[in-house]
Design a protein around this motif. Sequence first.
Motif, mmCIF file in Angstrom:
data_model
loop_
_atom_site.group_PDB
_atom_site.id
_atom_site.type_symbol
_atom_site.label_atom_id
_atom_site.label_comp_id
_atom_site.label_asym_id
_atom_site.label_seq_id
_atom_site.Cartn_x
_atom_site.Cartn_y
_atom_site.Cartn_z
ATOM 1 N N ILE A 319 62.716 54.031 23.003
ATOM 2 C CA ILE A 319 62.031 52.875 23.586
ATOM 3 C C ILE A 319 60.861 53.373 24.408
ATOM 4 C CG2 ILE A 319 63.486 52.789 25.665
ATOM 5 C CD1 ILE A 319 63.300 49.693 25.431
ATOM 6 N N SER A 320 59.773 52.645 24.380
ATOM 7 C CA SER A 320 58.592 52.996 25.171
ATOM 8 C C SER A 320 57.952 51.718 25.671
ATOM 9 C CB SER A 320 57.590 53.796 24.327
ATOM 10 O OG SER A 320 57.159 53.041 23.209
ATOM 11 N N SER A 321 57.169 51.843 26.744
ATOM 12 C CA SER A 321 56.517 50.665 27.314
ATOM 13 C C SER A 321 55.228 51.085 28.009
ATOM 14 C CB SER A 321 57.441 49.961 28.316
ATOM 15 O OG SER A 321 57.754 50.824 29.396
ATOM 16 N N TYR A 322 54.391 50.094 28.327
ATOM 17 C CA TYR A 322 53.125 50.363 29.002
ATOM 18 C C TYR A 322 52.718 49.136 29.800
ATOM 19 C CZ TYR A 322 50.983 47.421 25.448
ATOM 20 O OH TYR A 322 50.658 46.354 24.640
ATOM 21 N N LYS A 323 51.798 49.329 30.738
ATOM 22 C CA LYS A 323 51.257 48.231 31.527
ATOM 23 C C LYS A 323 49.884 48.643 32.042
ATOM 24 C CE LYS A 323 52.139 45.196 35.496
ATOM 25 N NZ LYS A 323 51.889 43.957 34.731
ATOM 26 N N ASN A 324 48.915 47.714 31.980
ATOM 27 C CA ASN A 324 47.565 47.968 32.478
ATOM 28 C C ASN A 324 47.091 46.764 33.291
ATOM 29 O OD1 ASN A 324 46.857 50.543 30.996
ATOM 30 N ND2 ASN A 324 47.291 49.231 29.242
ATOM 31 N N TYR A 325 46.194 47.041 34.220
ATOM 32 C CA TYR A 325 45.672 45.965 35.077
ATOM 33 C C TYR A 325 44.308 46.402 35.608
ATOM 34 C CZ TYR A 325 45.266 42.750 39.064
ATOM 35 O OH TYR A 325 44.826 41.802 39.958
ATOM 36 N N ASN A 326 43.338 45.488 35.566
ATOM 37 C CA ASN A 326 42.074 45.752 36.249
ATOM 38 C C ASN A 326 41.435 44.432 36.654
ATOM 39 O OD1 ASN A 326 40.019 44.892 34.167
ATOM 40 N ND2 ASN A 326 41.066 46.497 32.983
ATOM 41 N N LYS A 327 40.476 44.529 37.561
ATOM 42 C CA LYS A 327 39.837 43.338 38.120
ATOM 43 C C LYS A 327 38.342 43.598 38.272
ATOM 44 C CE LYS A 327 41.918 41.524 41.644
ATOM 45 N NZ LYS A 327 42.382 41.325 43.047
ATOM 46 N N THR A 328 37.554 42.602 37.922
ATOM 47 C CA THR A 328 36.106 42.656 38.129
ATOM 48 C C THR A 328 35.705 41.491 39.015
ATOM 49 O OG1 THR A 328 35.758 43.619 35.939
ATOM 50 C CG2 THR A 328 33.849 42.668 37.017
ATOM 51 N N ARG A 329 34.846 41.774 39.994
ATOM 52 C CA ARG A 329 34.372 40.727 40.901
ATOM 53 C C ARG A 329 32.858 40.694 40.851
ATOM 54 N NH1 ARG A 329 37.023 41.293 46.442
ATOM 55 N NH2 ARG A 329 38.794 40.539 45.197
ATOM 56 N N SER A 330 32.284 39.492 40.800
ATOM 57 C CA SER A 330 30.839 39.352 40.639
ATOM 58 C C SER A 330 30.274 38.341 41.624
ATOM 59 C CB SER A 330 30.497 38.886 39.221
ATOM 60 O OG SER A 330 30.908 39.824 38.257
ATOM 61 N N TYR A 331 29.078 38.677 42.103
ATOM 62 C CA TYR A 331 28.259 37.738 42.875
ATOM 63 C C TYR A 331 26.933 37.633 42.122
ATOM 64 C CZ TYR A 331 31.691 39.164 46.365
ATOM 65 O OH TYR A 331 32.870 39.455 47.020
#
Length: 769
Positions: A319-331
Amino acid sequence: FVKNMKYLETLNASDYEAYFNRLTLDKYLIDNKMAPFGPNAATGFTPKYSTSDIQNAGQGTNWLNQVLRDGSIDNHSVTVNGGSDKVIYYFSGNYFNQVGTIKSSGLTKYSGKMNISVTPAKFVTINTSLTASKNNFTNSTAGWQNGGSGNQGFGALQAALAYPATVPVRDSAGKYSLFSVTGNPVSLLDIADKTNYNSLFATVSADFNIVPHILTGRILYGNNTENATRSFFVPSTTYYFQLYRSRGSWTESQRQNQTMEATLSFKKKVWKDNLSIDAVAGTGQYIYDDYGFTAQGADMKDAIGITALQTATASSFGISSYKNYNKTRSYFARSSFDFFDKYVLALTYRYDGFSNFFPQSKYAGFPSASFAWKLSNESFLKNVKAINLLKLRASIGVTGLTNGAVAYGAFSPDASIITFNDGSAQHTAFYLSSLDEQNLTWPKTVNKNLGLDFSLFKDRVSGSFDLFYDDFTRILTTDNTDPLSFIATHYINAGEQIRKGYEVNLNTSNVRTNTGFSWNSLINISHVNYYWKTRFPNADVPSYAKVNDPVNSIYAFKTSGILQVGQTPSAWQPANAQLPGSPILVDINGDKKLDSADVARYNYDPKISIGFGNTFSYKNFDLSIFFYGQFGGYNYNYLTLWSDPAGFISGNQSGIQQLKNAWTTTNPNGTLPGVGYNESALGLLTGVNTRIESTSFLRCRNISLGYTFNVPAVNKIFKTLRIYGDVQNAFIITNYKIADPEVQAAGVKGGPAPYPMAATYSFGIKANL
């Protein structure tokens, strides 16, 4: 109705046996240094197939026919819309069903869309939009092209090209036949590979009329969620990856994109209506996350498949697993100023931050400006009847894309489990797999454009002309680390690339008559030059290349014909290419040696790309024809790997019709190298051009003929009713050998087998109630 277009043609059984004898004869003579390849007398060769074998072999098994088929597409949609002063609604539903041109492949798709706008008060409008899709894929090309599998992991289409026509589908015992270490093509269709993909894209927004017709505001939230599950099962009756063993896996994955924005918009005419101002300012946050897992095992019962993975043998379960997360903020802010309906100045600015960069490098600014001059509104042109629109424009701006790069170092689990205390304690080791890159930041692209828009002769001729120049700097890429580093690659900002060129768009109304006949045309022509200005720091630029060569350059030694029996090789001919049947290499600069100065460069990118369409209408009939093409580009024709004589006699492939063009002692007029030629053994700086071809082509992309009913009996029921027939990918004009330039895949182990291009014939009805 979907039909495969020109594709590879394999040898029939008789041809296979005849050419196997011819090529193995030459190989025998070469290995034993027999004439004409050496001083020894030619004797002792026993062909594998007798004359009667060849005569009686006939057509044999057409393996491509065993895995390919004519497909079909059903596409139905219904749309309902309407509303009042307070509520506006739109609903649509679609059903799409495709039977793939490879057996066991297909797609069934259900989708729907809903838009509703409600205005409860004059100062606010609430909007909702919902798009949902459910897709069921059945795949038939499952193969394992990594892990050193080679043709052990061929999918059904690759295997069909590998299997000789002399091999039957089943042996005398009724079991699937087996050729070399490649799975039987028909048995590979028994692999159950299904993917269910669902998506839901929803947005909710509110528009506020703060100062009527002048100042408005909007807040918006959007969420695009995608879920997929894939079940994969190889039954024990299928020879796959050199095993008769049941294997299966279950994979689930989800990704989500969230959008949150708030904006203020200002529109106003001032200065006695001589200046129009249109401005927007706002902020946004964009969140991306995904995760998934895979469970796999082997030795389950075929009847159970993956429905009970717990029945797999313990040693095979994983069994294998993964997780990713990112955020971009703009003005951001953008504004447009229109002076006297003649001069338009637009200014924009974005200030964007990305969570995967370190704090000191997280944000970057991206300004842009453009100016347009409506020449046709000037007094000196306003009364020129031939000119309806003439506008000059110029722009410059900076953009950047992160491409998912990560500046933070990471630790990864090692595949080996460390045990202590006689196995009673187990630990998973982690190792540093990537480094911190504190200065990693947004790449930078400066886009420059100069354009002209025009419309002439009462809009009979219109179009645009653009010159563009894009300068890519701080390019985000992975590069080799310094020597002796324990991590092979890392992310960097480096290098500079230039992309420049032009694009012409032209629309013409060629004929308009009082009888209801019209003919309109559109033409698009573009040229792009994409080259290096500065290479990456650790880039190994070959001696035969220039620093500022085009990015997609192909380098190879040129050849001129095939070395014949009795022909003396030139002094610069490599030692391993001096036997008859070898390509003759060209000394370009005439210095009697083969070195970097004799390497030719080929452009992958075409010099010109074109699109050309015509639309004809007469009363209720309409006809449209569209062509597109490219000219001046080159690429490796990877499909020629299926006509390689050495690969053919090695027992790994069936050979295709182009194998008949190979040089042999019995076919001295062959244009392809013979069985004794091995390019990898030449010891040259780079390869030769025997597999490089011009990729120029002109394709008829679409032909459509329709009829719109305009009779009282029909108009009582339908607002409009149109029937039509359509052909997609009608034909192609090209000198490209083997399939066509758009049916290609990179050098896959053992031989590539991309999907064949398909021609689609359809009939449809479009009705509005």
